[in-house]
Each structure stands twice: as structure tokens, then as C-alpha cells.
Write an enzyme that holds these catalytic residues in place. Structure first.
Site, mmCIF file in Angstrom:
data_model
loop_
_atom_site.group_PDB
_atom_site.id
_atom_site.type_symbol
_atom_site.label_atom_id
_atom_site.label_comp_id
_atom_site.label_asym_id
_atom_site.label_seq_id
_atom_site.Cartn_x
_atom_site.Cartn_y
_atom_site.Cartn_z
ATOM 1 N N GLU A 1 84.849 13.971 120.226
ATOM 2 C CA GLU A 1 85.809 14.889 119.577
ATOM 3 C C GLU A 1 86.847 15.313 120.602
ATOM 4 O O GLU A 1 86.514 15.731 121.702
ATOM 5 C CB GLU A 1 85.079 16.102 119.005
ATOM 6 C CG GLU A 1 85.964 17.258 118.563
ATOM 7 C CD GLU A 1 86.994 16.892 117.495
ATOM 8 O OE1 GLU A 1 86.593 16.444 116.409
ATOM 9 O OE2 GLU A 1 88.221 17.050 117.761
ATOM 10 N N GLY B 1 99.724 24.154 95.633
ATOM 11 C CA GLY B 1 98.328 23.679 95.578
ATOM 12 C C GLY B 1 97.410 24.730 96.173
ATOM 13 O O GLY B 1 97.782 25.902 96.287
ATOM 14 N N VAL C 1 112.343 20.907 96.317
ATOM 15 C CA VAL C 1 113.076 21.298 97.512
ATOM 16 C C VAL C 1 113.873 20.074 97.954
ATOM 17 O O VAL C 1 113.326 18.990 98.107
ATOM 18 C CB VAL C 1 112.103 21.748 98.625
ATOM 19 C CG1 VAL C 1 112.863 22.082 99.896
ATOM 20 C CG2 VAL C 1 111.276 22.934 98.151
ATOM 21 N N HIS D 1 70.369 40.514 83.926
ATOM 22 C CA HIS D 1 71.358 41.471 83.432
ATOM 23 C C HIS D 1 71.362 42.710 84.325
ATOM 24 O O HIS D 1 70.293 43.178 84.695
ATOM 25 C CB HIS D 1 70.999 41.888 81.995
ATOM 26 C CG HIS D 1 71.900 42.949 81.457
ATOM 27 N ND1 HIS D 1 73.179 42.669 81.023
ATOM 28 C CD2 HIS D 1 71.728 44.285 81.313
ATOM 29 C CE1 HIS D 1 73.740 43.807 80.605
ATOM 30 N NE2 HIS D 1 72.877 44.792 80.778
HETATM 31 P P1 FAD Z 1 88.417 16.938 110.034
HETATM 32 O O1 FAD Z 1 87.797 18.245 109.771
HETATM 33 O O2 FAD Z 1 89.892 16.851 110.042
HETATM 34 O O3 FAD Z 1 87.823 16.443 111.423
HETATM 35 C C1 FAD Z 1 88.241 15.310 112.095
HETATM 36 C C2 FAD Z 1 88.139 15.545 113.581
HETATM 37 O O4 FAD Z 1 88.351 14.318 114.257
HETATM 38 C C3 FAD Z 1 89.180 16.509 114.121
HETATM 39 O O5 FAD Z 1 88.559 17.600 114.768
HETATM 40 C C4 FAD Z 1 89.997 15.665 115.095
HETATM 41 O O6 FAD Z 1 90.362 16.388 116.258
HETATM 42 C C5 FAD Z 1 89.026 14.566 115.445
HETATM 43 N N1 FAD Z 1 89.681 13.304 115.859
HETATM 44 C C6 FAD Z 1 90.655 12.622 115.201
HETATM 45 N N2 FAD Z 1 90.944 11.476 115.847
HETATM 46 C C7 FAD Z 1 90.134 11.435 116.929
HETATM 47 C C8 FAD Z 1 89.951 10.500 117.990
HETATM 48 N N3 FAD Z 1 90.646 9.358 118.034
HETATM 49 N N4 FAD Z 1 89.034 10.782 118.939
HETATM 50 C C9 FAD Z 1 88.310 11.926 118.896
HETATM 51 N N5 FAD Z 1 88.437 12.847 117.915
HETATM 52 C C10 FAD Z 1 89.327 12.601 116.953
HETATM 53 N N6 FAD Z 1 87.699 22.313 102.257
HETATM 54 C C11 FAD Z 1 86.731 22.936 101.554
HETATM 55 O O7 FAD Z 1 85.800 22.276 101.084
HETATM 56 N N7 FAD Z 1 86.752 24.291 101.347
HETATM 57 C C12 FAD Z 1 87.750 25.067 101.831
HETATM 58 O O8 FAD Z 1 87.742 26.272 101.638
HETATM 59 C C13 FAD Z 1 88.790 24.434 102.576
HETATM 60 N N8 FAD Z 1 89.786 25.166 103.090
HETATM 61 C C14 FAD Z 1 90.758 24.537 103.818
HETATM 62 C C15 FAD Z 1 91.813 25.312 104.322
HETATM 63 C C16 FAD Z 1 92.804 24.730 105.038
HETATM 64 C C17 FAD Z 1 93.920 25.581 105.585
HETATM 65 C C18 FAD Z 1 92.772 23.325 105.300
HETATM 66 C C19 FAD Z 1 93.842 22.673 106.111
HETATM 67 C C20 FAD Z 1 91.745 22.563 104.811
HETATM 68 C C21 FAD Z 1 90.727 23.150 104.055
HETATM 69 N N9 FAD Z 1 89.680 22.406 103.512
HETATM 70 C C22 FAD Z 1 88.717 23.038 102.774
HETATM 71 C C23 FAD Z 1 89.565 20.957 103.726
HETATM 72 C C24 FAD Z 1 88.579 20.647 104.872
HETATM 73 O O9 FAD Z 1 89.022 21.285 106.040
HETATM 74 C C25 FAD Z 1 88.461 19.154 105.095
HETATM 75 O O10 FAD Z 1 88.124 18.512 103.888
HETATM 76 C C26 FAD Z 1 87.400 18.820 106.135
HETATM 77 O O11 FAD Z 1 87.716 19.431 107.361
HETATM 78 C C27 FAD Z 1 87.266 17.304 106.314
HETATM 79 O O12 FAD Z 1 86.365 16.996 107.333
HETATM 80 P P2 FAD Z 1 86.521 15.682 108.232
HETATM 81 O O13 FAD Z 1 85.414 15.763 109.213
HETATM 82 O O14 FAD Z 1 86.652 14.507 107.379
HETATM 83 O O15 FAD Z 1 87.920 15.840 108.981
HETATM 84 P P1 NAD Z 2 97.429 19.841 97.198
HETATM 85 O O1 NAD Z 2 97.535 18.398 96.942
HETATM 86 O O2 NAD Z 2 96.274 20.600 96.687
HETATM 87 O O3 NAD Z 2 98.717 20.581 96.621
HETATM 88 C C1 NAD Z 2 100.007 20.228 96.982
HETATM 89 C C2 NAD Z 2 100.969 20.762 95.938
HETATM 90 O O4 NAD Z 2 102.282 20.578 96.415
HETATM 91 C C3 NAD Z 2 100.866 20.048 94.590
HETATM 92 O O5 NAD Z 2 100.770 20.999 93.564
HETATM 93 C C4 NAD Z 2 102.149 19.224 94.519
HETATM 94 O O6 NAD Z 2 102.622 19.055 93.217
HETATM 95 C C5 NAD Z 2 103.092 20.072 95.356
HETATM 96 N N1 NAD Z 2 104.180 19.328 95.975
HETATM 97 C C6 NAD Z 2 104.119 18.119 96.584
HETATM 98 N N2 NAD Z 2 105.339 17.780 97.058
HETATM 99 C C7 NAD Z 2 106.171 18.790 96.755
HETATM 100 C C8 NAD Z 2 107.548 19.052 96.983
HETATM 101 N N3 NAD Z 2 108.309 18.184 97.637
HETATM 102 N N4 NAD Z 2 108.087 20.203 96.535
HETATM 103 C C9 NAD Z 2 107.307 21.102 95.874
HETATM 104 N N5 NAD Z 2 106.006 20.907 95.628
HETATM 105 C C10 NAD Z 2 105.444 19.786 96.067
HETATM 106 O O7 NAD Z 2 97.563 19.977 98.801
HETATM 107 P P2 NAD Z 2 97.373 21.230 99.757
HETATM 108 O O8 NAD Z 2 97.405 22.511 99.020
HETATM 109 O O9 NAD Z 2 98.342 21.020 100.866
HETATM 110 O O10 NAD Z 2 95.913 20.997 100.304
HETATM 111 C C11 NAD Z 2 95.570 19.818 101.022
HETATM 112 C C12 NAD Z 2 94.110 19.505 100.901
HETATM 113 O O11 NAD Z 2 93.315 20.497 101.531
HETATM 114 C C13 NAD Z 2 93.674 19.411 99.460
HETATM 115 O O12 NAD Z 2 93.005 18.189 99.283
HETATM 116 C C14 NAD Z 2 92.726 20.551 99.275
HETATM 117 O O13 NAD Z 2 91.639 20.189 98.458
HETATM 118 C C15 NAD Z 2 92.248 20.877 100.690
HETATM 119 N N6 NAD Z 2 91.999 22.311 100.750
HETATM 120 C C16 NAD Z 2 90.960 22.829 100.055
HETATM 121 C C17 NAD Z 2 90.759 24.189 100.035
HETATM 122 C C18 NAD Z 2 89.616 24.736 99.257
HETATM 123 O O14 NAD Z 2 88.746 23.974 98.892
HETATM 124 N N7 NAD Z 2 89.580 26.025 98.985
HETATM 125 C C19 NAD Z 2 91.620 25.040 100.691
HETATM 126 C C20 NAD Z 2 92.685 24.490 101.363
HETATM 127 C C21 NAD Z 2 92.856 23.117 101.387
#
Ligand code: FAD
Ligand code: NAD
Length: 471
Positions: free
Chosen positions: A36, A186, A242, A450
Site C-alpha cells: 500500500e 449523487g 455545467v 414495539h
Molecule cells: P480503495 O479504497 O480506493 O483502495 C485502494 C488502495 O490501493 C488505495 O489506498 C491506494 O493508495 C492503493 N494503491 C493504488 N495503486 C497502488 C499501487 N500501485 N501500489 C500500492 N498501492 C496502491 N462506500 C460505502 O460502502 N459506504 C460509504 O459510506 C462510502 N462513503 C464514501 C465516501 C466518499 C467521500 C468516497 C470517496 C467513497 C465512499 N465509499 C463508500 C466508497 C468506498 O470508499 C469504496 O468503494 C472503497 O474504498 C473501495 O475499496 P477498494 O479497496 O476497492 O479501493
Molecule cells: P454518482 O455516480 O453516485 O453520482 C454522480 C452524479 O453526478 C450523478 O447523479 C450524475 O448524473 C451527475 N453528473 C455526472 N456528470 C455531471 C455533470 N457534468 N454535470 C452535472 N451532473 C453530473 O457518483 P459520486 O456521488 O461521485 O460517488 C462516486 C462513488 O462513490 C459512487 O459509486 C458511490 O456509490 C460511492 N460512494 C458511496 C457512498 C455511500 O455508500 N454512502 C458515499 C459516497 C460515495
């Protein structure tokens, strides 16, 4: 490398996908290395995603509630002040506690953890640029790609994570912006819009489609959510695209126009959040050195056993197909290790819940009405409003409803959609029901305590099967 040095599994990426696979493989007695580059484990989710955003959502909700929602409950509070620095410290504490916890779990399960960037040298060898300088290499019988995703940039708007931010900047702002524009309605857009609106920002969400919520959210629920969020003070511009952005002045300017041809207008803000989706991340991985394919959206191409074109190189999580969710990555991580070790594994992609942690929360599992219609599947609908649920009434939080969709002939559950307090916890019951192939009658005949919010779940099932009692 000699036989002795070869690992059973080398994992590139220590996010939810990577670290869960590492623990599982350790538990299975495999020799494992996890690489990582971030410096901490837990990936996007623990460091800059799920965890910090939920900390901010929880505490900003508390602040907003203390400010606006106490008097009628018989609680008079004095001077309420926001201490943003402390709010951020509380968030950082949750993050560091959890990421250190994961490091401990890797150690406990005998996983070697290397801090550095991994690159394919050949089909079995990963060279690692160490974070502390220098280089090493690891050889694996099996390799797992778990490199996750990154925010999709908006063309022409340069991200500086201060004024033009992705979610990573949005969870670390130093002050509450007077005006904030969110591109994309989203899940990320709406969760972050909620945080900053509650803390005092004037937030406008610009969404290209006519509905907020992103892919998968049931249209009726999405409309209800938008109405409630609007009442809370968030402004929406749906059906709006946008065109361009200008960051040269004091205020950032966004040129927008109606999605289907309309007059353009200029919106201004101190901070712009770009939240238009995330894309797979394979930068620097050297996939070309081993001939692993990615599709037109950059997703690593795999078969049903998570194998790339090179069968001992597998891939799970955000960097490949499917919803970008932490719990989906976790399920796949366990399954892929089972495939490697035992030859079989299992993830039910029809049964992965989604939760949006706004207030009220929105949660769903299975199919939405529009998905069923599109697939030509017949369904029956049952709903139950929280305004008729005794616990919601005693809590004075009655916005929302439970909606169930079931097969009209077999009564088998097809989807559950909830908007309401604690929807994110309640959806676990729907997920279990769907996974077990329950009918709405099965749920309707299951005794629920309940007074609980979960009674709304049972009553929605009653409404799907026959009639609810309290509505
Ligand atoms: P990542 O978590 O992105 O992990 C990949 C890791 O690989 C990273 O730490 C990166 O540094 C490392 N890496 C990449 N390339 C290399 C390399 N070449 N060598 C070494 N290390 C490397 N999902 C939910 O289910 N619930 C939520 O509430 C939720 N909230 C979110 C809120 C936000 C703001 C965001 C951005 C995402 C959220 N998600 C949520 C989505 C969730 O974070 C991802 O689905 C999840 O982290 C995916 O896990 P992953 O391990 O596939 O990837
Ligand atoms: P998203 O795909 O959920 O939503 C993106 C939104 O942006 C869509 O509604 C789309 O129509 C709109 N959009 C795209 N291009 C646009 C443009 N040019 N102008 C205006 N609107 C536009 O993506 P996200 O909200 O960025 O989240 C990314 C990923 O992270 C998702 O897969 C989500 O599941 C994951 N995530 C999950 C959680 C959670 O589980 N609570 C929280 C945060 C993120």
C-alpha cells in the site's frame, strides 16, 4: 527468487478490498504480502471516504439539531458555537483509530505489509518503490489487484483541493464556505452538501439528470429525498449541465445551462465540489507489462472468478466491475481468497445494499420500480409512512417511508426502498430477507418489537401482502 521467498498471495492496494483479502488469506494459512502506497491502510474508505464523511455527517447533524430542533422537545440550549477545528479533529481520530486497527489485524494474521507503490515487473513479480526510498520486489504465486478508484475530474476545472475540491478536499475544508456549488447530485454530492449546509454554508447542487441520488435510487424515494433536503435549505438545479468554470477571480464562476437546450446562467461560489462519479485507478501499475486488459471505462476485465486474462492475477473492488461500495469490495475480497484457496466462492450481486447517509437516510436493496419496469417484470408495491409509526412519532422524526416491491404471483421480495431515520440500519433486515428469498408475507408474519422503527418495515410488508394495520 527461491521457492521459499515466493508468497502464496501478493496484494497490490491496502483498501477495503486489499486488506480484507489479506486478513482472510492469513486466516486461511496463506503466506501474504500487502503493498500500500498511502502510508496507512484502509484505502479511500477509511482515510478519505466512508469513515471521515460519516464522522462529519454525524456531528454536523448533531450541531444542526441542537441549533434548530430542540426547543419543541423541551430542551433550551444556550450559546451554541461551531468549533470546526475540533469537528475535524474528531473525524481524524476516528480515521486514525480505524486505520491503526487494520494494521494490527494484518500483523495478527501474519500478513507482511509493505509501504510503497507496486508495479508489475512480470507475471509473478511486483517491484515496489518504497515510501521511505529504495526499491524491493516480491514474488507471488497469485497476485491480487485491489488498487481502487479516484474522483473523475471535470474537464477544464483544475482541482486544488482548497477551492475546487473532490470529496477529499470537501472533508477537510478549513472554514465553512459562504457559498458552495456541488457538481453532481449523487451520493457524494448530497452527503457533502448536507454536511456544509448544516454547518452554515449556502449550498447549491447542480445535477445533469432530472433526479438526484445517482444510479439505483428508486425515483419516488429520490423525489422525496430532494423535497426534504430542499426544506433543510439545500438548493437544487436539476436538468442542468455545467458548461465551464472560471477560477481566476475571488469567486469561482460556473457557466451552466438547461440540459436540453436552454438559456445559460453563471453561478458563483467560494468552493466548488466536483462529485460526478469515480473512475478505476490503475496508474503506475504497469498492467501493460503483463497484458491485463481494461475496458473502455478503465475497469480491469475479469471473469466470474475474478481472474484477469492472466489466470493467477485476479482483481476485486472499485477498480473492476460493479458498484463502488466498500461492502461490495469486502464481499469480493473474501470470495476471491476462497476461489484461490478452495476453488469456489460466492457474492450475490443482486443483494448488495446501498445507503445514503443524509438525514433522513436513504437505503435500498434489490431492484427499483424503474428497473423492474425496464426489465418488464411485474411487481406489487406496498408502502408504509413513518408518520404512522409510533417510534418515529415519539422521536418527532416522521419524514419518510418504507416501500416494498414483490412478485405479484409468488410474493417473493424484489426490492426494498427506505427513506427515513435509521434507514441504513433497517436495510440489513431487507437484505437478509432478499438473500433468503423471503416473501412479503414471511416478513409480515415475523414479530417485530414495539415501539421500533422496524415496525414500519413489517407494516410495509403487510401492505405488500395485504393491508397494514396502522395506516
Ligand atoms: P480503495 O479504497 O480506493 O483502495 C485502494 C488502495 O490501493 C488505495 O489506498 C491506494 O493508495 C492503493 N494503491 C493504488 N495503486 C497502488 C499501487 N500501485 N501500489 C500500492 N498501492 C496502491 N462506500 C460505502 O460502502 N459506504 C460509504 O459510506 C462510502 N462513503 C464514501 C465516501 C466518499 C467521500 C468516497 C470517496 C467513497 C465512499 N465509499 C463508500 C466508497 C468506498 O470508499 C469504496 O468503494 C472503497 O474504498 C473501495 O475499496 P477498494 O479497496 O476497492 O479501493
Ligand atoms: P454518482 O455516480 O453516485 O453520482 C454522480 C452524479 O453526478 C450523478 O447523479 C450524475 O448524473 C451527475 N453528473 C455526472 N456528470 C455531471 C455533470 N457534468 N454535470 C452535472 N451532473 C453530473 O457518483 P459520486 O456521488 O461521485 O460517488 C462516486 C462513488 O462513490 C459512487 O459509486 C458511490 O456509490 C460511492 N460512494 C458511496 C457512498 C455511500 O455508500 N454512502 C458515499 C459516497 C460515495
Amino acid at each position: 527468487a527461491t521457492e521459499a521467498e515466493e508468497k502464496d498471495l501478493v496484494i497490490i492496494g491496502g483498501g477495503v478490498a486489499g486488506y480484507v483479502a489479506a486478513i482472510k488469506a492469513g486466516q486461511e494459512g496463506m503466506k501474504v504480502t500487502c503493498i500500500e502506497k498511502r502510508g496507512t491502510l484502509g484505502g479511500t474508505c477509511l482515510n478519505v471516504g466512508c469513515i471521515p464523511s460519516k464522522s462529519l455527517l454525524n456531528n454536523s447533524h448533531l450541531y444542526h439539531q441542537v441549533l434548530h430542533d430542540t426547543k419543541h422537545r423541551g430542551i433550551e440550549v444556550g450559546d451554541v458555537k461551531l468549533n470546526l477545528e475540533q469537528l475535524m479533529k474528531a473525524k481524524d481520530l476516528s480515521v486514525s483509530g480505524l486505520t491503526k486497527g487494520v494494521e494490527f489485524l494484518l500483523k495478527k494474521n501474519g500478513v507482511e505489509y509493505i509501504k510503497g507503490t507496486g508495479t508489475f515487473k512480470d507475471e509473478h513479480t511486483i517491484s515496489v518503490q518504497l515510501n521511505d526510498g529504495g526499491e524491493t520486489s516480491v514474488v507471488g504465486k497469485n497476485i491480487l489487484i485491489a488498487t481502487g478508484s479516484e474522483a473523475t475530474p471535470f474537464p477544464g476545472l483544475e482541482i486544488d483541493e482548497k477551492r475546487v475540491v473532490t470529496s477529499t478536499g470537501a472533508i477537510a475544508l478549513k472554514e465553512v464556505p459562504k457559498k458552495m456549488l456541488v457538481i453532481g447530485g449523487g451520493i457524494i454530492g448530497l452527503e457533502m452538501a448536507s454536511v456544509w449546509q448544516r454547518l452554515g454554508s449556502d449550498v447549491t447542487v447542480v445535477e445533469y439528470l432530472d433526479l438526484i441520488g445517482g444510479p439505483g435510487m428508486d425515483a419516488e424515494i429520490a423525489k422525496a429525498s430532494q423535497k426534504i433536503l430542499k426544506k433543510q435549505g439545500i438548493s437544487f438545479k436539476t436538468n442542468t449541465k455545467v458548461l465551464s468554470g472560471d477560477t481566476t477571480g475571488d469567486q469561482i464562476k460556473l457557466e451552466v445551462e438547461a440540459a436540453k437546450g436552454g438559456k445559460a446562467e453563471t453561478l458563483e461560489a467560494d468552493v466548488v465540489l466536483v462529485a460526478i462519479g469515480r473512475r478505476p485507478y490503475t496508474g503506475g501499475l504497469g498492467l501493460e507489462n503483463v497484458g491485463v486488459d481494461v475496458d473502455e471505462r478503465g475497469r480491469v476485465v475479469i471473469d466470474s472468478e475474478y481472474r484477469t486474462k492472466v489466470p493467477h492475477i485476479r482483481c476485486v473492488g472499485d477498480v473492476t466491475f460493479g458498484p463502488m461500495l466498500a461492502h461490495k469490495a469486502e464481499e469480493e475480497a473474501v470470495a476471491v481468497v476462497e476461489y484461490i484457496k478452495k476453488g469456489y466462492g460466492h457474492v450475490n450481486y443482486g443483494c448488495i445494499p446501498s445507503v445514503m447517509y443524509t438525514f433522513p437516510e436513504v437505503a435500498w436493496v434489490g431492484q427499483s420500480e424503474q428497473e423492474l419496469k425496464k426489465a418488464g417484470i411485474k411487481y406489487r408495491v406496498g408502502t408504509f409512512p413513518f408518520s404512522a409509526n409510533s417510534r418515529a412519532k415519539t422521536n418527532l422524526d416522521t419524514d419518510g417511508m418504507v416501500k416494498m416491491l414483490a412478485d405479484p404471483e409468488t410474493d417473493r421480495l424484489l426490492g426494498v426502498h427506505i427513506i427515513g431515520p435509521n434507514a441504513g440500519e433497517m436495510i440489513a433486515e431487507g437484505t437478509l430477507a432478499l438473500e433468503y428469498g423471503a416473501s412479503s408475507e414471511d416478513i409480515a408474519r415475523t414479530c417485530h418489537a414495539h415501539p421500533t422503527l422496524a415496525e414500519a418495515f413489517k407494516e410495509a410488508a403487510m401492505a405488500t401482502h395485504g393491508k397494514a394495520i396502522h395506516f
